[in-house]
Design a protein around this motif. Structure first.
Motif, PDB file in Angstrom:
ATOM      1  N   SER A  43     -15.170   8.374   9.478  1.00 20.03           N
ATOM      2  CA  SER A  43     -14.505   7.538  10.741  1.00 20.03           C
ATOM      3  C   SER A  43     -15.199   6.969  11.509  1.00 20.03           C
ATOM      4  O   SER A  43     -15.401   5.911  11.698  1.00 20.03           O
ATOM      5  CB  SER A  43     -12.960   7.987  11.089  1.00 20.03           C
ATOM      6  OG  SER A  43     -12.400   8.023  10.188  1.00 20.03           O
ATOM      7  N   ASP A 169     -12.247   2.253   4.743  1.00 21.79           N
ATOM      8  CA  ASP A 169     -12.292   3.908   5.839  1.00 21.79           C
ATOM      9  C   ASP A 169     -11.245   3.710   5.074  1.00 21.79           C
ATOM     10  O   ASP A 169     -10.069   3.547   5.239  1.00 21.79           O
ATOM     11  CB  ASP A 169     -12.204   3.672   6.816  1.00 21.79           C
ATOM     12  CG  ASP A 169     -12.322   5.280   7.258  1.00 21.79           C
ATOM     13  OD1 ASP A 169     -12.108   6.098   6.176  1.00 21.79           O
ATOM     14  OD2 ASP A 169     -12.248   5.550   8.736  1.00 21.79           O
ATOM     15  N   GLU A 170     -11.717   4.792   3.865  1.00 22.07           N
ATOM     16  CA  GLU A 170     -10.436   5.593   3.076  1.00 22.07           C
ATOM     17  C   GLU A 170      -9.234   4.678   2.419  1.00 22.07           C
ATOM     18  O   GLU A 170      -7.849   4.624   2.841  1.00 22.07           O
ATOM     19  CB  GLU A 170      -9.006   6.434   4.110  1.00 22.07           C
ATOM     20  CG  GLU A 170     -10.472   7.821   4.341  1.00 22.07           C
ATOM     21  CD  GLU A 170      -9.549   8.583   4.383  1.00 22.07           C
ATOM     22  OE1 GLU A 170      -8.343   8.988   3.836  1.00 22.07           O
ATOM     23  OE2 GLU A 170      -9.625   9.140   5.405  1.00 22.07           O
TER      24      GLU A 170
END
Ligand code: ADP
Ligand code: MG
Length: 254
Positions: A43, A169-170
């Protein structure tokens, strides 16, 4: 010249080197997965590329121009998109109005107000929704959508600004396995047809190894390995890095 070239990227929080000398490149149309155990610095890497954090060291070049340390908005204007959570205030708007808002933002390069968005480029918004498989739900309020469908709307909103590079991100956090695969297969198709680079992180190794063109493995802030999915999958160092977190294949970490 690569679409994205990251060299010697570093960021510390107190004594913790969250990102420690990371370098990689990403080409147009390429789907690049960044994987690694929790706390590896994934992240933080996204935030350094997207401008939410300024690096302590290193360079981030987008199509040859250094964007390291610029504001998120300045980086967005240069063509770096991010999938983002729909803000609570937009939940009452319809699906198509949310995409119209994103188009208005993209056209004006400023945050838009929903009052002006209502009449803005509805056909283009509908075409984007059609492309992500949400055409038939265009007039429903976002608040009424299933979680996986919200993620598709977020993807359509990110595309509104026609990014050269999309950071995810995810993106599939909280989704069922089949939905995860479908969302990333769609993202892969979009990357190819728009020649858009995509950097993403994802816990499902089935998705990573099935969809990514190339995989970066980050451990304790440093790149451990980089290569094609089938090579990374067999790499003993990568297997080792995941010991204690379960096998790299098959198991989902949360
Ligand atoms: P990942 O996304 O791979 O799980 P992160 O980039 O979130 O990893 O975190 C990397 C490391 O940096 C971790 O040790 C985390 O605790 C630390 N970290 C991340 N963000 C901050 C922050 N804002 N302040 C302090 N430490 C942070
Ligand atoms: Mg993370």
């Amino acid at each position: 010249m690569s679409l994205l070239e990251v060299r010697g990227l570093g960021k510390a929080f107190g004594g913790v080197k969250a990102v420690d000398g990371v370098g990689f490149s990403l080409e147009k149309g390429e789907l690049l997965a960044l994987i690694g155990p929790n706390g590896a610095g994934k992240s933080t890497t996204f935030n350094l590329v997207g401008g939410q954090l300024a690096p302590d060291s290193g360079s981030v070049r987008l199509a040859g121009h250094d964007i390291a340390g610029l504001s998120p908005r300045a980086i967005w204007r240069r063509g770096v998109g991010r999938t983002f959570q729909i803000a609570a205030t937009f939940a009452s708007l319809s699906v198509v109005e949310n995409v119209q808002m994103a188009l208005l933002s993209a056209d004006h390069k400023v945050f838009a107000s929903w009052r002006r968005a209502a009449g803005h480029r509805r056909d283009d918004a509908l075409a984007l929704l059609e492309r992500v498989g949400m055409g038939r739900q265009a007039d429903r309020p976002c608040s009424a959508l299933a979680y996986g469908d919200v993620k598709r709307v977020e993807l359509a909103m990110a595309l509104a600004h026609a990014p050269q590079l999309l950071l995810m991100d995810e993106p599939t956090a909280g989704m069922a396995p089949a939905e995860r695969l479908a969302l990333m297969a769609l993202t892969r198709a979009l990357a190819k047809e728009r020649e858009m680079g995509v950097l993403f992180t994802e816990h499902s190794m089935d998705v990573v190894f099935g969809q990514a063109d190339r995989v970066l493995v980050l451990v304790r802030g440093q790149l451990l390995a980089e290569g094609r999915p089938e090579v990374i999958q067999r790499d003993p160092r990568v297997q080792q890095a995941y010991l204690g977190h379960g096998q790299i294949l098959g198991k989902r970490r949360t």
